[in-house]
Design a protein around this motif. Structure first.
Motif, PDB file in Angstrom:
ATOM      1  N   VAL A 104     -86.609  10.533  40.285  1.00 51.88           N
ATOM      2  CA  VAL A 104     -86.787   9.080  40.307  1.00 51.88           C
ATOM      3  C   VAL A 104     -85.534   8.381  39.791  1.00 51.88           C
ATOM      4  CG1 VAL A 104     -88.097   7.146  39.346  1.00 51.88           C
ATOM      5  CG2 VAL A 104     -89.304   9.150  40.188  1.00 51.88           C
ATOM      6  N   ASN A 105     -84.919   8.919  38.755  1.00 44.21           N
ATOM      7  CA  ASN A 105     -83.694   8.308  38.231  1.00 44.21           C
ATOM      8  C   ASN A 105     -82.571   8.341  39.261  1.00 44.21           C
ATOM      9  OD1 ASN A 105     -84.836   7.607  35.797  1.00 44.21           O
ATOM     10  ND2 ASN A 105     -84.181   9.461  34.755  1.00 44.21           N
ATOM     11  N   ALA A 106     -82.452   9.443  39.993  1.00 42.91           N
ATOM     12  CA  ALA A 106     -81.439   9.524  41.058  1.00 42.91           C
ATOM     13  C   ALA A 106     -81.733   8.487  42.134  1.00 42.91           C
ATOM     14  CB  ALA A 106     -81.409  10.928  41.657  1.00 42.91           C
ATOM     15  N   ALA A 107     -82.999   8.345  42.503  1.00 42.90           N
ATOM     16  CA  ALA A 107     -83.393   7.367  43.520  1.00 42.90           C
ATOM     17  C   ALA A 107     -83.146   5.946  43.046  1.00 42.90           C
ATOM     18  CB  ALA A 107     -84.857   7.565  43.889  1.00 42.90           C
ATOM     19  N   LYS A 108     -83.430   5.677  41.788  1.00 44.44           N
ATOM     20  CA  LYS A 108     -83.200   4.328  41.243  1.00 44.44           C
ATOM     21  C   LYS A 108     -81.721   3.983  41.254  1.00 44.44           C
ATOM     22  CE  LYS A 108     -85.554   2.965  37.619  1.00 44.44           C
ATOM     23  NZ  LYS A 108     -86.223   2.976  36.302  1.00 44.44           N
ATOM     24  N   GLY A 109     -80.867   4.963  41.027  1.00 42.96           N
ATOM     25  CA  GLY A 109     -79.431   4.737  41.066  1.00 42.96           C
ATOM     26  C   GLY A 109     -78.939   4.353  42.456  1.00 42.96           C
ATOM     27  N   ALA A 110     -79.763   4.633  43.477  1.00 43.85           N
ATOM     28  CA  ALA A 110     -79.389   4.323  44.863  1.00 43.85           C
ATOM     29  C   ALA A 110     -80.187   3.148  45.432  1.00 43.85           C
ATOM     30  CB  ALA A 110     -79.595   5.558  45.733  1.00 43.85           C
TER      31      ALA A 110
END
Length: 94
Positions: free
Chosen positions: A19-25
């Motif tokens: 989720v953190n990786a997705a939020k960064g994008a």
């Protein structure tokens, strides 16, 4: 505007990393559901999806954000083995 739902299965306690990786994008957040998979399929076991504890992650996003989010998730998985698993995408309507 069409929305897309990303559904992913990753190792237990790794959902937050995804989720953190997705939020960064560009994702605004996601839902993490602890689950357990039971399978005697050797292909699923090879991918770490046989009999194991996992996190199911659901992210709903606008269509234009889909590819950057999937790219970010893929890159994160290449860097961190705990994120190995699979993801699927489907359209959703409100």
């Amino acid at each position: 505007m069409e929305n897309k739902m990303i559904y992913a299965l990753v190792g237990r306690n790794s959902g937050e990393l995804l989720v953190n990786a997705a939020k960064g994008a560009g994702a605004r957040g996601g839902t993490i559901i602890p689950c357990r998979s039971i399978s005697d399929n050797s292909v699923l076991q090879f991918f770490g999806l046989g009999e194991s504890d996992q996190d199911a992650v659901i992210i709903v996003t606008e269509s234009q954000n889909l590819n950057p989010i999937l790219d970010a998730v893929q890159n994160a998985a290449l860097e961190d083995k705990r994120l190995s698993g699979f993801a699927a995408v489907t359209g959703v309507s409100s």
